[in-house]
Design a protein around this motif. Structure first.
Motif, short mmCIF file in Angstrom:
data_model
loop_
_atom_site.label_atom_id
_atom_site.label_comp_id
_atom_site.label_asym_id
_atom_site.label_seq_id
_atom_site.Cartn_x
_atom_site.Cartn_y
_atom_site.Cartn_z
N VAL A 79 38.77 35.13 43.19
CA VAL A 79 37.70 34.75 42.26
C VAL A 79 36.36 35.11 42.89
CG1 VAL A 79 38.97 32.85 41.19
CG2 VAL A 79 37.56 32.40 43.20
N GLY A 80 35.38 35.39 42.02
CA GLY A 80 34.00 35.59 42.45
C GLY A 80 33.77 36.72 43.42
N GLU A 81 32.51 36.92 43.73
CA GLU A 81 32.09 37.90 44.73
C GLU A 81 31.13 37.21 45.67
OE1 GLU A 81 30.22 41.28 42.93
OE2 GLU A 81 32.09 42.00 42.08
N ILE A 82 31.26 37.53 46.95
CA ILE A 82 30.30 37.02 47.92
C ILE A 82 29.76 38.19 48.73
CG2 ILE A 82 31.22 34.68 48.07
CD1 ILE A 82 32.76 35.49 50.54
N GLY A 83 28.47 38.18 48.96
CA GLY A 83 27.81 39.23 49.72
C GLY A 83 27.86 38.97 51.21
#
Length: 135
Positions: A79-83
Motif C-alpha cells: 500500500v502507498g508510496e513513501i519517499g
C-alpha cells in the motif's frame, strides 16, 4: 510522504547515459517492471524487505529521477508510496538513497545539472514508456 523526485537539465546524448544507468541498476539487482502502468526498475518483492522502485525519465532538455518504496501490509500486499525523506524503514531507505546518489552522480558525469531544490520540470504529456526506459 510521496515519492522522491529529482530533476536535471540535460542536453547531451540520451543513449549513453540511459545505458550507463540501466547497467548500474541491473548490476545492483534492480529489474525492469511495469507497476501500476509505469515502466520502472524494482528491487525486492516485499517478502523480507520493502520493495524499492526507481523510475528514470529522459526527455528533451532534461532527466527526472523518481524513487520510492511501498509498505507491505503482509508479504506480497503493498500500500502507498513513501519517499526517501520518510521516517522508518531505515535500512532499505538508506540502500535506496545510496542508489539514487549513484544515479545522480552518473547523470552529472554525463553533464547533467540538477535543478535547485523545490524546482521541477513540467513533463511533456507525450512521454512514452520507451523514453522512460527500455524493457
Amino acid at each position: 510522504m510521496p515519492r522522491t523526485v529529482k530533476d536535471f537539465m540535460y542536453n547531451g546524448s540520451i543513449e549513453p547515459l540511459r545505458n550507463a544507468t540501466e547497467q548500474y541498476l541491473r548490476s545492483n539487482q534492480f529489474q525492469s517492471a511495469i507497476v501500476n502502468g509505469e515502466q520502472v526498475f524494482q528491487k525486492g518483492n516485499g517478502f523480507f524487505l520493502a520493495p524499492k522502485f526507481l523510475k528514470i525519465t529522459f526527455f528533451q532538455g532534461g532527466i527526472r529521477v523518481e524513487a520510492w518504496m511501498k509498505y507491505a501490509i503482509v508479504p506480497g500486499a503493498f500500500v502507498g508510496e513513501i519517499g526517501l525523506d520518510t521516517f522508518g524503514l531505515s535500512i532499505p531507505r538508506a540502500q535506496l538513497k545510496k542508489t539514487v546518489a549513484q544515479i545522480e552522480a552518473l547523470c552529472m558525469q554525463f553533464g547533467a545539472q540538477p535543478l535547485q531544490d523545490g524546482m521541477r520540470f513540467q513533463l511533456p504529456p507525450n512521454i512514452s514508456a520507451q523514453e522512460t526506459l527500455r524493457r
